[in-house]
Write a protein that holds these residues in place. Structure first.
Motif, PDB file in Angstrom:
ATOM      1  N   ALA A 121       0.858  -1.262  -0.098  1.00 53.51           N
ATOM      2  CA  ALA A 121      -0.017   0.021   0.093  1.00 53.51           C
ATOM      3  C   ALA A 121       0.911   1.075   0.037  1.00 53.51           C
ATOM      4  O   ALA A 121       2.144   1.379   0.559  1.00 53.51           O
ATOM      5  N   LYS A 122       0.390   2.326  -0.700  1.00 53.14           N
ATOM      6  CA  LYS A 122       1.121   3.518  -0.755  1.00 53.14           C
ATOM      7  C   LYS A 122       0.724   4.302   0.436  1.00 53.14           C
ATOM      8  O   LYS A 122      -0.521   4.358   0.870  1.00 53.14           O
ATOM      9  N   ASN A 123       1.540   5.163   1.057  1.00 59.58           N
ATOM     10  CA  ASN A 123       1.533   5.942   2.212  1.00 59.58           C
ATOM     11  C   ASN A 123       0.989   7.410   1.705  1.00 59.58           C
ATOM     12  O   ASN A 123       1.862   8.183   1.086  1.00 59.58           O
ATOM     13  N   ASN A 173       0.215   9.794   3.365  1.00 60.02           N
ATOM     14  CA  ASN A 173       0.708  11.094   4.168  1.00 60.02           C
ATOM     15  C   ASN A 173       2.091  11.567   3.585  1.00 60.02           C
ATOM     16  O   ASN A 173       2.463  12.475   4.194  1.00 60.02           O
ATOM     17  N   ARG A 174       2.749  10.821   2.841  1.00 59.94           N
ATOM     18  CA  ARG A 174       4.124  11.160   2.401  1.00 59.94           C
ATOM     19  C   ARG A 174       4.078  11.969   1.288  1.00 59.94           C
ATOM     20  O   ARG A 174       3.279  11.915   0.320  1.00 59.94           O
ATOM     21  N   GLN A 175       4.752  13.221   1.298  1.00 62.17           N
ATOM     22  CA  GLN A 175       4.739  14.031   0.004  1.00 62.17           C
ATOM     23  C   GLN A 175       6.193  14.362  -0.295  1.00 62.17           C
ATOM     24  O   GLN A 175       7.154  14.898   0.633  1.00 62.17           O
ATOM     25  N   TYR A 176       6.385  14.465  -1.414  1.00 59.44           N
ATOM     26  CA  TYR A 176       7.713  14.872  -2.158  1.00 59.44           C
ATOM     27  C   TYR A 176       7.921  16.431  -1.956  1.00 59.44           C
ATOM     28  O   TYR A 176       7.047  17.047  -2.519  1.00 59.44           O
ATOM     29  N   VAL A 177       9.253  16.824  -1.273  1.00 55.96           N
ATOM     30  CA  VAL A 177       9.436  18.488  -1.393  1.00 55.96           C
ATOM     31  C   VAL A 177      10.679  18.608  -1.754  1.00 55.96           C
ATOM     32  O   VAL A 177      11.564  17.747  -1.820  1.00 55.96           O
ATOM     33  N   GLY A 178      10.960  19.742  -2.313  1.00 59.88           N
ATOM     34  CA  GLY A 178      12.233  20.191  -2.470  1.00 59.88           C
ATOM     35  C   GLY A 178      12.901  20.995  -1.406  1.00 59.88           C
ATOM     36  O   GLY A 178      12.141  21.990  -0.669  1.00 59.88           O
ATOM     37  N   LEU A 179      14.235  21.134  -1.287  1.00 64.39           N
ATOM     38  CA  LEU A 179      14.982  22.078  -0.224  1.00 64.39           C
ATOM     39  C   LEU A 179      15.747  22.927  -0.982  1.00 64.39           C
ATOM     40  O   LEU A 179      16.359  22.807  -2.020  1.00 64.39           O
ATOM     41  N   LYS A 180      15.455  24.478  -0.774  1.00 62.07           N
ATOM     42  CA  LYS A 180      16.302  25.531  -1.460  1.00 62.07           C
ATOM     43  C   LYS A 180      16.978  26.305  -0.472  1.00 62.07           C
ATOM     44  O   LYS A 180      16.679  26.375   0.776  1.00 62.07           O
ATOM     45  N   CYS A 181      18.212  26.458  -0.664  1.00 61.31           N
ATOM     46  CA  CYS A 181      19.258  27.219   0.091  1.00 61.31           C
ATOM     47  C   CYS A 181      18.608  28.644   0.273  1.00 61.31           C
ATOM     48  O   CYS A 181      18.292  29.216  -0.630  1.00 61.31           O
ATOM     49  N   SER A 182      18.872  28.971   1.464  1.00 64.61           N
ATOM     50  CA  SER A 182      18.586  30.216   2.035  1.00 64.61           C
ATOM     51  C   SER A 182      19.475  31.244   1.631  1.00 64.61           C
ATOM     52  O   SER A 182      19.139  32.662   1.643  1.00 64.61           O
ATOM     53  N   ARG A 183      20.622  31.120   1.226  1.00 62.97           N
ATOM     54  CA  ARG A 183      21.676  32.002   1.130  1.00 62.97           C
ATOM     55  C   ARG A 183      21.750  32.302  -0.339  1.00 62.97           C
ATOM     56  O   ARG A 183      21.956  33.113  -0.944  1.00 62.97           O
ATOM     57  N   CYS A 184      22.182  31.007  -1.275  1.00 62.85           N
ATOM     58  CA  CYS A 184      22.317  31.359  -2.359  1.00 62.85           C
ATOM     59  C   CYS A 184      20.921  31.131  -3.511  1.00 62.85           C
ATOM     60  O   CYS A 184      20.796  31.497  -4.618  1.00 62.85           O
ATOM     61  N   GLY A 185      19.779  30.409  -2.930  1.00 66.59           N
ATOM     62  CA  GLY A 185      18.570  30.289  -3.677  1.00 66.59           C
ATOM     63  C   GLY A 185      18.846  28.978  -4.817  1.00 66.59           C
ATOM     64  O   GLY A 185      17.631  28.838  -5.122  1.00 66.59           O
ATOM     65  N   LYS A 214       1.309  14.807   7.708  1.00 66.99           N
ATOM     66  CA  LYS A 214       0.372  14.709   8.693  1.00 66.99           C
ATOM     67  C   LYS A 214       1.044  15.147  10.226  1.00 66.99           C
ATOM     68  O   LYS A 214       0.439  15.548  10.747  1.00 66.99           O
ATOM     69  N   ASN A 215       2.454  14.526  10.354  1.00 69.70           N
ATOM     70  CA  ASN A 215       3.093  14.810  11.356  1.00 69.70           C
ATOM     71  C   ASN A 215       3.620  16.116  11.262  1.00 69.70           C
ATOM     72  O   ASN A 215       3.918  16.912  12.479  1.00 69.70           O
ATOM     73  N   THR A 216       4.195  16.619  10.314  1.00 70.29           N
ATOM     74  CA  THR A 216       4.974  18.072   9.883  1.00 70.29           C
ATOM     75  C   THR A 216       3.977  18.911   9.078  1.00 70.29           C
ATOM     76  O   THR A 216       4.170  18.901   7.897  1.00 70.29           O
TER      77      THR A 216
END
Length: 57
Positions: free
Chosen positions: A2-4, A6-18, A29-31
């Motif tokens: 079964a697929k979960n 509640n799991r979601q793919y996200v990207g992370l972006k550097c706050s300094r260089c972008g 669900k938790n975050t």
């Protein structure tokens, strides 16, 4: 297996260089608020704060 939904793919972006790197998975669900993680940025050559963004496809 079964697929979960509640799991979601996200990207992370550097706050300094972008630069958007580090695709990751979070449990929405938790975050419910946006992720802020301190990771190493190869462009800045430092450990900086990465903020959650939408994953570009």
């Amino acid at each position: 297996m079964a697929k979960n939904i509640n799991r979601q793919y996200v990207g992370l972006k550097c706050s300094r260089c972008g630069k958007q790197i580090r695709p990751t998975v979070k449990n929405k669900k938790n975050t419910t608020d946006k992720l802020e993680l301190k990771k190493y940025c190869p462009n800045c050559r430092k450990a900086v704060v990465f903020k959650e963004t939408k994953l570009g496809k």
